[in-house]
Design a protein around this motif. Structure first.
Motif, PDB file in Angstrom:
ATOM      1  N   LYS A 104       0.838  -1.204   0.000  1.00 50.01           N
ATOM      2  CA  LYS A 104       0.000   0.000   0.000  1.00 50.01           C
ATOM      3  C   LYS A 104       0.872   1.253   0.000  1.00 50.01           C
ATOM      4  CE  LYS A 104      -3.976   1.985   2.412  1.00 50.01           C
ATOM      5  NZ  LYS A 104      -4.773   2.258   1.223  1.00 50.01           N
ATOM      6  N   TYR A 159      -2.397   2.573 -13.801  1.00 48.82           N
ATOM      7  CA  TYR A 159      -2.534   4.016 -13.924  1.00 48.82           C
ATOM      8  C   TYR A 159      -1.577   4.679 -12.941  1.00 48.82           C
ATOM      9  CZ  TYR A 159      -7.027   3.602 -16.412  1.00 48.82           C
ATOM     10  OH  TYR A 159      -8.016   3.324 -17.321  1.00 48.82           O
ATOM     11  N   GLN A 204      -1.295   8.284 -10.766  1.00 48.03           N
ATOM     12  CA  GLN A 204      -1.988   9.506 -10.357  1.00 48.03           C
ATOM     13  C   GLN A 204      -0.972  10.431  -9.701  1.00 48.03           C
ATOM     14  OE1 GLN A 204      -5.178   9.425  -7.308  1.00 48.03           O
ATOM     15  NE2 GLN A 204      -6.362  10.723  -8.697  1.00 48.03           N
ATOM     16  N   LYS A 246      -3.659  14.967  -8.824  1.00 49.26           N
ATOM     17  CA  LYS A 246      -4.777  14.010  -8.966  1.00 49.26           C
ATOM     18  C   LYS A 246      -5.057  13.642 -10.420  1.00 49.26           C
ATOM     19  CE  LYS A 246      -5.554  14.009  -4.577  1.00 49.26           C
ATOM     20  NZ  LYS A 246      -5.035  12.894  -3.791  1.00 49.26           N
ATOM     21  N   PHE A 247      -4.158  14.000 -11.325  1.00 48.87           N
ATOM     22  CA  PHE A 247      -4.361  13.636 -12.713  1.00 48.87           C
ATOM     23  C   PHE A 247      -4.030  12.165 -12.895  1.00 48.87           C
ATOM     24  CE2 PHE A 247      -4.968  13.848 -17.013  1.00 48.87           C
ATOM     25  CZ  PHE A 247      -3.830  13.627 -17.771  1.00 48.87           C
ATOM     26  N   LEU A 248      -4.970  11.423 -13.459  1.00 46.88           N
ATOM     27  CA  LEU A 248      -4.844   9.978 -13.599  1.00 46.88           C
ATOM     28  C   LEU A 248      -4.519   9.640 -15.039  1.00 46.88           C
ATOM     29  CD1 LEU A 248      -5.469   7.643 -11.518  1.00 46.88           C
ATOM     30  CD2 LEU A 248      -7.613   7.372 -12.725  1.00 46.88           C
ATOM     31  N   ILE A 266      -3.216   6.643 -17.880  1.00 48.20           N
ATOM     32  CA  ILE A 266      -3.014   5.219 -18.123  1.00 48.20           C
ATOM     33  C   ILE A 266      -1.565   4.973 -18.525  1.00 48.20           C
ATOM     34  CG2 ILE A 266      -3.709   5.294 -20.555  1.00 48.20           C
ATOM     35  CD1 ILE A 266      -5.107   2.509 -19.837  1.00 48.20           C
ATOM     36  N   PHE A 316      -2.275   2.993  -9.461  1.00 54.34           N
ATOM     37  CA  PHE A 316      -3.507   2.220  -9.325  1.00 54.34           C
ATOM     38  C   PHE A 316      -3.551   1.115 -10.357  1.00 54.34           C
ATOM     39  CE2 PHE A 316      -5.939   4.447  -6.196  1.00 54.34           C
ATOM     40  CZ  PHE A 316      -5.541   5.773  -6.284  1.00 54.34           C
ATOM     41  N   PHE A 337     -11.120  -0.578  -9.548  1.00 59.48           N
ATOM     42  CA  PHE A 337      -9.800  -0.113  -9.154  1.00 59.48           C
ATOM     43  C   PHE A 337      -9.347  -0.737  -7.841  1.00 59.48           C
ATOM     44  CE2 PHE A 337      -8.377   3.341 -11.917  1.00 59.48           C
ATOM     45  CZ  PHE A 337      -9.480   3.477 -12.739  1.00 59.48           C
ATOM     46  N   GLY A 338      -8.046  -0.931  -7.756  1.00 58.77           N
ATOM     47  CA  GLY A 338      -7.444  -1.319  -6.498  1.00 58.77           C
ATOM     48  C   GLY A 338      -7.298  -0.101  -5.599  1.00 58.77           C
ATOM     49  N   PRO A 339      -6.831  -0.301  -4.363  1.00 55.25           N
ATOM     50  CA  PRO A 339      -6.743   0.797  -3.397  1.00 55.25           C
ATOM     51  C   PRO A 339      -5.567   1.736  -3.644  1.00 55.25           C
ATOM     52  CG  PRO A 339      -5.929  -1.223  -2.433  1.00 55.25           C
ATOM     53  CD  PRO A 339      -6.455  -1.601  -3.775  1.00 55.25           C
TER      54      PRO A 339
END
Lengths: 113, 111
Positions: free
Chosen positions: A9, A35, A37, A41-43, A45, A90, A104-106
């Motif tokens: 994590k 992904y 981020q 906060k821009f995500l 791929i 992510f 999505f994963g955490p």
């Protein structure tokens, strides 16, 4: 039961090190994604695999190498870590590529010192 | 260049009010999806609208899609403090496997 899980994590490491992030999904999906981020906060791929085959490979430094041993797993290995690699990574999965809901994963928060 | 731009970047409302956020995109799409991200968490899928659909509802959520204007809106009615999160639109580009995420709208609902 967690649908999409990632480990670790949190990851704190020194510049120049090599590290891996693991992702597993138990949804029976065919497609998995990585992904990045950034701090704004821009995500974006990075990669996508469909049934263990690479289908998306964005403009990502070749220090990043994805590996899909089977369709339930997609790992991300990063060589020679740089400060700019610090971000949250992510993993996600979907039943069908580009036409379906992504789960999505955490996230894995990577900090490079 | 970035496919999805969201507007506003940040929105602060009182509990019980409605929240509207907009997403614009640039190229042809297969579908458009909205996701929510709570602080420090992964994204959670809210709703998917296909390119041949104009409106979709799910509980307190209403999504519209105008392909002629290349835009979508997400309306959350009767907002709650628990709706506080960032909301992202994601477009699945026609002819590709790619999803492009928007810049996100940070919604704060005050109790």
């Amino acid at each position: 039961d967690t649908a999409v899980s990632q480990t670790p994590k949190y990851l704190v490491t020194q510049m120049g090190n090599d590290k891996s992030i693991k992702c597993e999904q138990n949804l029976g999906h065919d497609t998995m994604y990585w992904y990045k981020q950034d701090s704004k906060k821009f995500l974006k791929i990075m990669f996508s695999y469909n049934n263990k085959e690479l289908i998306i490979n964005e403009t990502v430094p070749n220090r990043f190498s994805p590996k899909s041993p089977d369709k339930a797993h997609l790992n991300l290995h990063i060589n020679s870590l740089e400060l700019g690699d610090s971000a949250v990574y992510f993993c996600a999965s979907s039943q069908v590529a580009s036409a379906d809901t992504q789960y999505f994963g955490p996230g894995t928060r990577l900090t490079v010192l | 260049s970035q496919q999805g731009e969201e507007d506003p970047q940040a929105l602060s409302i009182q509990e019980g009010e409605n929240a509207t956020m907009n997403c614009s995109y640039k190229t042809s799409i297969n579908n458009l999806q909205w996701y929510r991200q709570n602080s420090g968490r992964g994204l959670v899928h809210l709703i998917l609208i296909r390119s041949n659909e104009r409106e979709k509802h799910s509980g307190r959520l209403r999504v519209t899609l105008d392909t002629s204007k290349k835009s979508s809106s997400l309306l959350i009615t009767a907002s709650r403090a628990a709706d506080t999160a960032s909301y992202f639109c994601a477009t699945a580009l026609s002819g590709t496997y790619k999803y492009i995420f928007g810049t996100g709208t940070r919604l704060k609902v005050l109790a």
